[in-house]
Design a protein around this motif. Structure first.
Motif, PDB file in Angstrom:
ATOM      1  N   THR A   4      10.532 -13.896   0.978  1.00 58.32           N
ATOM      2  CA  THR A   4      10.595 -13.830   2.505  1.00 58.32           C
ATOM      3  C   THR A   4      11.857 -13.711   3.325  1.00 58.32           C
ATOM      4  O   THR A   4      12.275 -13.036   4.191  1.00 58.32           O
ATOM      5  N   ALA A   5      12.736 -14.761   2.671  1.00 57.26           N
ATOM      6  CA  ALA A   5      14.140 -14.827   3.148  1.00 57.26           C
ATOM      7  C   ALA A   5      14.845 -13.853   2.989  1.00 57.26           C
ATOM      8  O   ALA A   5      15.743 -13.336   3.651  1.00 57.26           O
ATOM      9  N   LEU A   6      14.825 -13.027   1.612  1.00 61.10           N
ATOM     10  CA  LEU A   6      15.288 -11.945   1.326  1.00 61.10           C
ATOM     11  C   LEU A   6      14.982 -10.752   2.210  1.00 61.10           C
ATOM     12  O   LEU A   6      15.972  -9.993   2.807  1.00 61.10           O
ATOM     13  N   GLY A   7      13.715 -10.621   2.298  1.00 64.32           N
ATOM     14  CA  GLY A   7      13.203  -9.622   3.386  1.00 64.32           C
ATOM     15  C   GLY A   7      13.977  -9.646   4.858  1.00 64.32           C
ATOM     16  O   GLY A   7      14.373  -8.793   5.360  1.00 64.32           O
ATOM     17  N   GLY A   8      14.136 -11.109   5.416  1.00 57.14           N
ATOM     18  CA  GLY A   8      14.601 -11.324   6.533  1.00 57.14           C
ATOM     19  C   GLY A   8      16.179 -11.029   6.532  1.00 57.14           C
ATOM     20  O   GLY A   8      16.422 -10.477   7.612  1.00 57.14           O
ATOM     21  N   LEU A   9      16.854 -11.247   5.559  1.00 57.70           N
ATOM     22  CA  LEU A   9      18.111 -11.243   5.383  1.00 57.70           C
ATOM     23  C   LEU A   9      18.279  -9.717   5.576  1.00 57.70           C
ATOM     24  O   LEU A   9      19.326  -9.150   6.368  1.00 57.70           O
ATOM     25  N   ALA A  10      17.716  -8.932   4.662  1.00 58.72           N
ATOM     26  CA  ALA A  10      17.709  -7.321   4.662  1.00 58.72           C
ATOM     27  C   ALA A  10      17.593  -6.867   5.969  1.00 58.72           C
ATOM     28  O   ALA A  10      18.292  -5.876   6.653  1.00 58.72           O
ATOM     29  N   ALA A  11      16.555  -7.368   6.856  1.00 64.46           N
ATOM     30  CA  ALA A  11      16.432  -6.664   8.156  1.00 64.46           C
ATOM     31  C   ALA A  11      17.363  -7.183   9.174  1.00 64.46           C
ATOM     32  O   ALA A  11      17.764  -6.288  10.015  1.00 64.46           O
ATOM     33  N   LEU A  12      18.213  -8.424   8.909  1.00 62.25           N
ATOM     34  CA  LEU A  12      19.086  -8.804   9.703  1.00 62.25           C
ATOM     35  C   LEU A  12      20.541  -7.980   9.329  1.00 62.25           C
ATOM     36  O   LEU A  12      21.004  -7.495  10.435  1.00 62.25           O
ATOM     37  N   GLY A  13      20.637  -7.775   8.145  1.00 59.21           N
ATOM     38  CA  GLY A  13      21.637  -6.805   7.683  1.00 59.21           C
ATOM     39  C   GLY A  13      21.545  -5.375   8.420  1.00 59.21           C
ATOM     40  O   GLY A  13      22.454  -4.672   8.874  1.00 59.21           O
ATOM     41  N   TYR A  14      20.237  -4.863   8.142  1.00 55.87           N
ATOM     42  CA  TYR A  14      20.095  -3.507   8.919  1.00 55.87           C
ATOM     43  C   TYR A  14      20.349  -3.391  10.410  1.00 55.87           C
ATOM     44  O   TYR A  14      20.815  -2.603  10.863  1.00 55.87           O
ATOM     45  N   GLY A  15      19.965  -4.619  11.050  1.00 49.71           N
ATOM     46  CA  GLY A  15      20.175  -4.664  12.296  1.00 49.71           C
ATOM     47  C   GLY A  15      21.615  -4.706  12.893  1.00 49.71           C
ATOM     48  O   GLY A  15      22.033  -4.089  13.587  1.00 49.71           O
ATOM     49  N   ILE A  16      22.213  -5.517  12.201  1.00 51.41           N
ATOM     50  CA  ILE A  16      23.842  -5.387  12.383  1.00 51.41           C
ATOM     51  C   ILE A  16      24.456  -4.448  12.194  1.00 51.41           C
ATOM     52  O   ILE A  16      25.276  -3.986  12.878  1.00 51.41           O
ATOM     53  N   ASP A  17      24.054  -3.631  11.125  1.00 53.37           N
ATOM     54  CA  ASP A  17      24.683  -2.545  10.587  1.00 53.37           C
ATOM     55  C   ASP A  17      24.548  -1.401  11.746  1.00 53.37           C
ATOM     56  O   ASP A  17      25.508  -0.821  12.229  1.00 53.37           O
ATOM     57  N   GLY A  18      23.197  -1.201  12.238  1.00 47.53           N
ATOM     58  CA  GLY A  18      23.167  -0.314  13.324  1.00 47.53           C
ATOM     59  C   GLY A  18      23.767  -0.816  14.546  1.00 47.53           C
ATOM     60  O   GLY A  18      24.233   0.056  15.208  1.00 47.53           O
ATOM     61  N   LEU A  19      23.866  -2.136  14.905  1.00 49.02           N
ATOM     62  CA  LEU A  19      24.613  -2.489  15.834  1.00 49.02           C
ATOM     63  C   LEU A  19      26.104  -2.008  16.023  1.00 49.02           C
ATOM     64  O   LEU A  19      26.553  -1.593  17.007  1.00 49.02           O
ATOM     65  N   LEU A  20      26.423  -2.413  14.818  1.00 47.42           N
ATOM     66  CA  LEU A  20      28.095  -2.035  14.701  1.00 47.42           C
ATOM     67  C   LEU A  20      28.466  -0.471  14.372  1.00 47.42           C
ATOM     68  O   LEU A  20      29.714   0.104  14.833  1.00 47.42           O
ATOM     69  N   SER A  21      27.563   0.243  13.951  1.00 47.60           N
ATOM     70  CA  SER A  21      27.583   1.731  13.624  1.00 47.60           C
ATOM     71  C   SER A  21      27.447   2.536  14.701  1.00 47.60           C
ATOM     72  O   SER A  21      28.031   3.645  14.618  1.00 47.60           O
ATOM     73  N   GLU A  22      26.358   2.155  15.624  1.00 49.91           N
ATOM     74  CA  GLU A  22      26.119   3.167  16.619  1.00 49.91           C
ATOM     75  C   GLU A  22      26.449   2.377  18.061  1.00 49.91           C
ATOM     76  O   GLU A  22      25.709   2.021  18.840  1.00 49.91           O
ATOM     77  N   THR A  23      27.742   2.503  18.064  1.00 52.48           N
ATOM     78  CA  THR A  23      28.346   1.498  18.978  1.00 52.48           C
ATOM     79  C   THR A  23      28.114   2.533  20.483  1.00 52.48           C
ATOM     80  O   THR A  23      28.170   1.553  21.496  1.00 52.48           O
ATOM     81  N   ARG A  24      28.100   3.530  20.626  1.00 52.22           N
ATOM     82  CA  ARG A  24      27.838   4.141  22.007  1.00 52.22           C
ATOM     83  C   ARG A  24      26.202   3.739  22.310  1.00 52.22           C
ATOM     84  O   ARG A  24      26.146   3.617  23.567  1.00 52.22           O
ATOM     85  N   ALA A  25      25.353   3.626  21.557  1.00 48.13           N
ATOM     86  CA  ALA A  25      24.079   3.553  21.902  1.00 48.13           C
ATOM     87  C   ALA A  25      23.811   1.844  22.154  1.00 48.13           C
ATOM     88  O   ALA A  25      23.033   1.406  22.923  1.00 48.13           O
ATOM     89  N   THR A  26      24.619   0.974  21.398  1.00 53.52           N
ATOM     90  CA  THR A  26      24.226  -0.391  21.327  1.00 53.52           C
ATOM     91  C   THR A  26      25.132  -1.227  22.022  1.00 53.52           C
ATOM     92  O   THR A  26      24.893  -2.208  22.264  1.00 53.52           O
ATOM     93  N   ASN A  27      26.246  -0.714  22.378  1.00 52.52           N
ATOM     94  CA  ASN A  27      27.414  -1.641  23.140  1.00 52.52           C
ATOM     95  C   ASN A  27      27.688  -2.880  22.568  1.00 52.52           C
ATOM     96  O   ASN A  27      26.916  -3.808  23.144  1.00 52.52           O
ATOM     97  N   PRO A  28      28.214  -3.164  21.292  1.00 57.19           N
ATOM     98  CA  PRO A  28      28.265  -4.512  20.693  1.00 57.19           C
ATOM     99  C   PRO A  28      28.795  -5.507  21.402  1.00 57.19           C
ATOM    100  O   PRO A  28      28.336  -6.723  21.546  1.00 57.19           O
ATOM    101  N   HIS A  29      29.698  -5.050  22.392  1.00 54.33           N
ATOM    102  CA  HIS A  29      30.349  -6.142  23.375  1.00 54.33           C
ATOM    103  C   HIS A  29      29.350  -6.704  24.345  1.00 54.33           C
ATOM    104  O   HIS A  29      29.348  -8.005  24.427  1.00 54.33           O
TER     105      HIS A  29
END
Length: 142
Positions: A4-29
């Protein structure tokens, strides 16, 4: 648990990747600002308010009803917080009524009314049951 922890970390990593790679849509600041504001609001406002309400409840609400009131408050706060962007009108598009088409404030009041009506029914039931058991007295053994 490790799976479960690995699944949570994978989901967290996916979210952070999307936040930082899709900056026009997510506005990280802006996302970082919301994260910091959320943590501060939780620690400075929400936790002390919940502790104060808990203290007041322990002194003002009789024991048999306290858990019902606490449960109704928890549900009410959770529903209100989860729907905050909707009933505050955040995220809508000016000139496009279909984006935010429902009266979310009114609907929130309806849901909260239903929660507190259910809590009231439970408390009335508990009161009647306790009166009935006092009237009949304790059961006598053999």
């Amino acid at each position: 648990m490790a799976l479960t922890a690995l699944g949570g970390l994978a989901a967290l990593g996916y979210g952070i990747d999307g936040l930082l790679s899709e900056t026009r849509a997510t506005n990280p600041h802006n996302s970082l600002r919301w994260l910091i504001a959320g943590v501060l609001a939780h620690d400075v406002l929400l936790v002390p308010a919940v502790a104060l309400v808990g203290l007041l409840l322990s002194r003002a609400v009789p024991g048999p009803y306290r858990a019902v009131v606490q449960g109704a408050l928890i549900v009410s706060g959770s529903v209100a917080a989860a729907s905050l962007p909707l009933w505050r009108g955040y995220g809508g598009t000016p000139g496009n009524a279909t984006v935010d088409a429902l009266p979310y404030g009114r609907n929130l009041l309806i849901v909260l009314g239903a929660v507190w009506a259910a809590a009231t029914v439970i408390m009335v039931f508990r009161r009647r049951r306790s009166r009935r058991s006092r009237r009949t007295g304790p059961a006598r053994g053999m």
